[in-house]
Design an enzyme around this catalytic site. Sequence first.
Site, mmCIF file in Angstrom:
data_model
loop_
_atom_site.group_PDB
_atom_site.id
_atom_site.type_symbol
_atom_site.label_atom_id
_atom_site.label_comp_id
_atom_site.label_asym_id
_atom_site.label_seq_id
_atom_site.Cartn_x
_atom_site.Cartn_y
_atom_site.Cartn_z
ATOM 1 N N TYR A 147 -2.686 -3.833 -0.878
ATOM 2 C CA TYR A 147 -2.181 -4.629 -1.996
ATOM 3 C C TYR A 147 -2.672 -6.073 -1.845
ATOM 4 O O TYR A 147 -2.768 -6.592 -0.722
ATOM 5 C CB TYR A 147 -0.655 -4.657 -2.013
ATOM 6 C CG TYR A 147 -0.002 -3.335 -2.326
ATOM 7 C CD1 TYR A 147 0.384 -3.010 -3.627
ATOM 8 C CD2 TYR A 147 0.259 -2.415 -1.309
ATOM 9 C CE1 TYR A 147 0.998 -1.805 -3.905
ATOM 10 C CE2 TYR A 147 0.871 -1.206 -1.580
ATOM 11 C CZ TYR A 147 1.238 -0.902 -2.884
ATOM 12 O OH TYR A 147 1.843 0.298 -3.154
ATOM 13 N N TYR A 185 -1.850 4.897 2.360
ATOM 14 C CA TYR A 185 -1.821 3.878 3.414
ATOM 15 C C TYR A 185 -0.664 4.167 4.366
ATOM 16 O O TYR A 185 0.276 4.905 4.035
ATOM 17 C CB TYR A 185 -1.716 2.465 2.828
ATOM 18 C CG TYR A 185 -0.514 2.216 1.943
ATOM 19 C CD1 TYR A 185 0.712 1.807 2.473
ATOM 20 C CD2 TYR A 185 -0.611 2.373 0.564
ATOM 21 C CE1 TYR A 185 1.802 1.563 1.665
ATOM 22 C CE2 TYR A 185 0.477 2.134 -0.258
ATOM 23 C CZ TYR A 185 1.682 1.726 0.298
ATOM 24 O OH TYR A 185 2.766 1.495 -0.524
ATOM 25 N N ARG A 229 2.080 6.720 3.106
ATOM 26 C CA ARG A 229 2.397 6.759 1.680
ATOM 27 C C ARG A 229 1.228 7.417 0.949
ATOM 28 O O ARG A 229 0.086 7.019 1.084
ATOM 29 C CB ARG A 229 2.602 5.349 1.105
ATOM 30 C CG ARG A 229 3.828 4.596 1.561
ATOM 31 C CD ARG A 229 5.158 5.284 1.234
ATOM 32 N NE ARG A 229 5.229 6.024 -0.003
ATOM 33 C CZ ARG A 229 5.544 5.509 -1.200
ATOM 34 N NH1 ARG A 229 5.823 4.222 -1.310
ATOM 35 N NH2 ARG A 229 5.623 6.268 -2.262
ATOM 36 N N HIS A 277 -0.137 6.291 -5.091
ATOM 37 C CA HIS A 277 0.904 6.139 -6.095
ATOM 38 C C HIS A 277 0.710 4.824 -6.833
ATOM 39 O O HIS A 277 0.005 3.921 -6.360
ATOM 40 C CB HIS A 277 2.303 6.183 -5.464
ATOM 41 C CG HIS A 277 2.546 5.095 -4.473
ATOM 42 N ND1 HIS A 277 2.064 5.144 -3.176
ATOM 43 C CD2 HIS A 277 3.193 3.892 -4.574
ATOM 44 C CE1 HIS A 277 2.421 4.045 -2.525
ATOM 45 N NE2 HIS A 277 3.094 3.267 -3.354
ATOM 46 N N HIS A 288 3.222 1.863 -8.824
ATOM 47 C CA HIS A 288 4.579 1.386 -9.076
ATOM 48 C C HIS A 288 4.746 1.011 -10.548
ATOM 49 O O HIS A 288 3.835 0.421 -11.147
ATOM 50 C CB HIS A 288 4.876 0.151 -8.220
ATOM 51 C CG HIS A 288 4.896 0.418 -6.756
ATOM 52 N ND1 HIS A 288 6.058 0.641 -6.053
ATOM 53 C CD2 HIS A 288 3.890 0.483 -5.847
ATOM 54 C CE1 HIS A 288 5.777 0.822 -4.771
ATOM 55 N NE2 HIS A 288 4.461 0.748 -4.619
#
Length: 215
Positions: free
Chosen positions: A105, A144, A151, A154, A156
């Site tokens: 991110y 990640y 995870r 995906h 959000h």
Amino acid sequence: MSKINHRLSRRAFTASSLSAASLLFAGRSLAQDHAVSPTPEQALGPFYPSGYAGEDDADLTMIDGRTERALGDVIEVTGRVLDRHGNPMSGARIELWQANAAGRYAHANDISTGALDPNFQGMARLVTGSSGEWRIRTIKPRFYDTPLGLRTPHIHFDVQGTSHRLITQMYFDDEADQNSGDFVYAGLGGQAPMTVARTDGPASYRWDIVLMDAV
């Protein structure tokens, strides 16, 4: 004769009232049968892009003024926002954010070793159209690692309807093995399938979001 007519009239009224009541309850049952299960709530996550002041249109793969496209596989995700009865919701607001193709991110608190991509937008702000539709062009996010486990890929979502706000995450149907090993996804139990976008053609996915609102 008038007494007989009066009794007949009362019987007719009673019969018609019962009939109307039956139709009313049938209508209620029918409405309940057509209720749609809402998309389940999920954690906001630690990388919500608070204070983000960059570009936030529906194409996350390119940034104005740059000639390079973001790294990774380009995908398109489409869907609708619906109310709890399955009606489309026009004007619903959507914010979405995700990791890049390296699983990172663009957030100061992300200590991932994955490389940042200066050409990846990373988030978008949308408003649904007249039929509740929305669409983005983005990069397929990578899985990640976290202290709690891996995870799966995906995206959000923070969705605001007329009276209900939903924070959730969307997964991909072609990542089934990784989905099943993801602790957040597994925690959804029987609701997990409602968070999975289905393949809708080459590099294309579709996912509808259901809020608790009633249009």
